[in-house]
Design an enzyme around this catalytic site. Sequence first.
Site, PDB file in Angstrom:
ATOM      1  N   GLU A   1       0.844  -1.211   0.000  1.00 37.17           N
ATOM      2  CA  GLU A   1       0.000   0.000   0.000  1.00 37.17           C
ATOM      3  C   GLU A   1       0.875   1.255   0.000  1.00 37.17           C
ATOM      4  O   GLU A   1       1.715   1.445   0.884  1.00 37.17           O
ATOM      5  CB  GLU A   1      -0.932  -0.024   1.220  1.00 37.17           C
ATOM      6  CG  GLU A   1      -2.012   1.031   1.135  1.00 37.17           C
ATOM      7  CD  GLU A   1      -3.009   0.945   2.291  1.00 37.17           C
ATOM      8  OE1 GLU A   1      -3.297  -0.171   2.769  1.00 37.17           O
ATOM      9  OE2 GLU A   1      -3.485   2.017   2.706  1.00 37.17           O
TER      10      GLU A   1
ATOM     11  N   LYS B   1      -7.650  -1.735  11.092  1.00 40.67           N
ATOM     12  CA  LYS B   1      -6.973  -2.071   9.836  1.00 40.67           C
ATOM     13  C   LYS B   1      -5.764  -1.162   9.659  1.00 40.67           C
ATOM     14  O   LYS B   1      -4.686  -1.585   9.240  1.00 40.67           O
ATOM     15  CB  LYS B   1      -7.945  -1.934   8.662  1.00 40.67           C
ATOM     16  CG  LYS B   1      -7.428  -2.430   7.330  1.00 40.67           C
ATOM     17  CD  LYS B   1      -6.627  -1.412   6.559  1.00 40.67           C
ATOM     18  CE  LYS B   1      -6.208  -1.944   5.197  1.00 40.67           C
ATOM     19  NZ  LYS B   1      -5.305  -1.049   4.475  1.00 40.67           N
TER      20      LYS B   1
ATOM     21  N   ASP C   1       4.465 -14.973  11.401  1.00 39.97           N
ATOM     22  CA  ASP C   1       3.226 -15.498  10.841  1.00 39.97           C
ATOM     23  C   ASP C   1       2.126 -14.431  10.969  1.00 39.97           C
ATOM     24  O   ASP C   1       1.529 -14.270  12.030  1.00 39.97           O
ATOM     25  CB  ASP C   1       2.866 -16.776  11.620  1.00 39.97           C
ATOM     26  CG  ASP C   1       1.606 -17.435  11.127  1.00 39.97           C
ATOM     27  OD1 ASP C   1       0.816 -16.790  10.416  1.00 39.97           O
ATOM     28  OD2 ASP C   1       1.398 -18.617  11.469  1.00 39.97           O
TER      29      ASP C   1
ATOM     30  N   HIS D   1      -2.770  10.257   0.612  1.00 37.85           N
ATOM     31  CA  HIS D   1      -2.886   8.932   0.020  1.00 37.85           C
ATOM     32  C   HIS D   1      -2.754   9.003  -1.501  1.00 37.85           C
ATOM     33  O   HIS D   1      -2.005   8.249  -2.111  1.00 37.85           O
ATOM     34  CB  HIS D   1      -4.247   8.350   0.410  1.00 37.85           C
ATOM     35  CG  HIS D   1      -4.368   6.897   0.136  1.00 37.85           C
ATOM     36  ND1 HIS D   1      -3.775   5.953   0.932  1.00 37.85           N
ATOM     37  CD2 HIS D   1      -5.007   6.229  -0.854  1.00 37.85           C
ATOM     38  CE1 HIS D   1      -4.043   4.761   0.443  1.00 37.85           C
ATOM     39  NE2 HIS D   1      -4.789   4.904  -0.635  1.00 37.85           N
TER      40      HIS D   1
END
Length: 438
Positions: A84, A280, A296, A393
């Site tokens: 991202e 998130k 992991d 962004h």
Amino acid sequence: MNIVNGFSKLTKNQKINWLVAHYFNNNQAIEPLLQTYWNSNEQLQKLHDEFIENTITNFYLPLGIAPNFVINGTTYAIPMVIEESSVVAAAANAAKFWSKRGGFKATVLSTEKIGNVHFMFAGSFEKLTKFFNTLQSIFRNRTAEITKNMEKRGGGILNIELIDKTADLANYYQLHATFDTKDSMGANFINSCLEEFANVLREEVMEFDLFTSEEKESLQIIMSILSNYVPNCLVRAEVSCKIAELHSKEIENPQEFAEKFVQAVRIAQIEPYRAVTHNKGIMNGVDAVVLATGNDFRAVEAGVHAFAAKTGTYASLSYAEIDGDTFRFWIDLPLALGTVGGLTNLHPMVKFALELLQNPDANELMQIIAVAGLAQNFAAVKSLTTTGIQKGHMKMHLMNILNQLKATAEEKATALKYFENQTVSHSAVVEFVEGLRK
Ligand code: MEV
């Protein structure tokens, strides 16, 4: 139907040829598999081939660096693996911001991991408890070989309990075991111990005289597995400063900023729709470092989100408060991580990432990763409550759009300059590049 038998036994080229024959019209699609993404270093490629089954090529993600993270007085450059566009930049901004305001503090609160033997038993709980009490030393003796090295490192089995779950599911009981796995994530260690506990149950039940033969026959092991829910393997990361010190180029009114920020976090605490996105953002930071350090990320994700829902309502993992003239922002994260074992000394990039972090032990890595999550969350909530996120962004996304349009280096340079003071949108970039090409 494209069902294939013995796929894993085919050579790599045979596997690829099979894919082409069944799923592609021509060889073009496979060019990157064996050309660009294939590693010409045979030894390295073999290592990758052997990480998993049926490897046909490599799948690259960018490894970026977020420098200037001051954590408990030490300055780190944090490696992040993520696709991202804006994540590394946001982490670096937050790191720089807090480096001038005392840095991050992080503390490991607990390091206990959990595993269960899930089994069924139709009989007296009182007798089962007596049976269980006779097994404690047998459990220890039978796992002595497995625990020997872990004990040398100061870890091992902490506790084994019998839990009655019959109120939730008829005849269902558990062995609930806790472990300290020191610097390893410990999955193999825990699962090996659990499977041995299950063997002990299975064998010893036949020898226990108080049970009737029906009771003996009724004991059935369903499964033995660690839990990725680790609420007692917890790390806290925090920042705080005087509200007035929040003043910066983007924060003209620190009091208003602090109040809005605290409200934004409160909203994430009571509103699951917001909490999921809020968390998130935290995981943007957490996963990127978890990946870079060969840990992991599925286990971490599963455990973290379960923790976020521990009260029965999915809620924010971070907290913020104003205490008098002080702004405080913190996060508690359950993180089961390893800095030894697994990929840590196999994958060259993981080795690099750990070395860059000064070869942390598992506790230090927990602290670094919790800080990465907090920093990411700070950057996101700061943008959301001030400029909105799209400005930053889309600036970072501009290069992706230019690459989609196959812009030349010259076109990119002109576009980057032009969009310094313009709002970036997909259509605006298309229009601009088309304009250049006319
Ligand atoms: C985007 O990847 C993450 C954010 O949506 C997180 C948030 O909303 O807090 C910006």
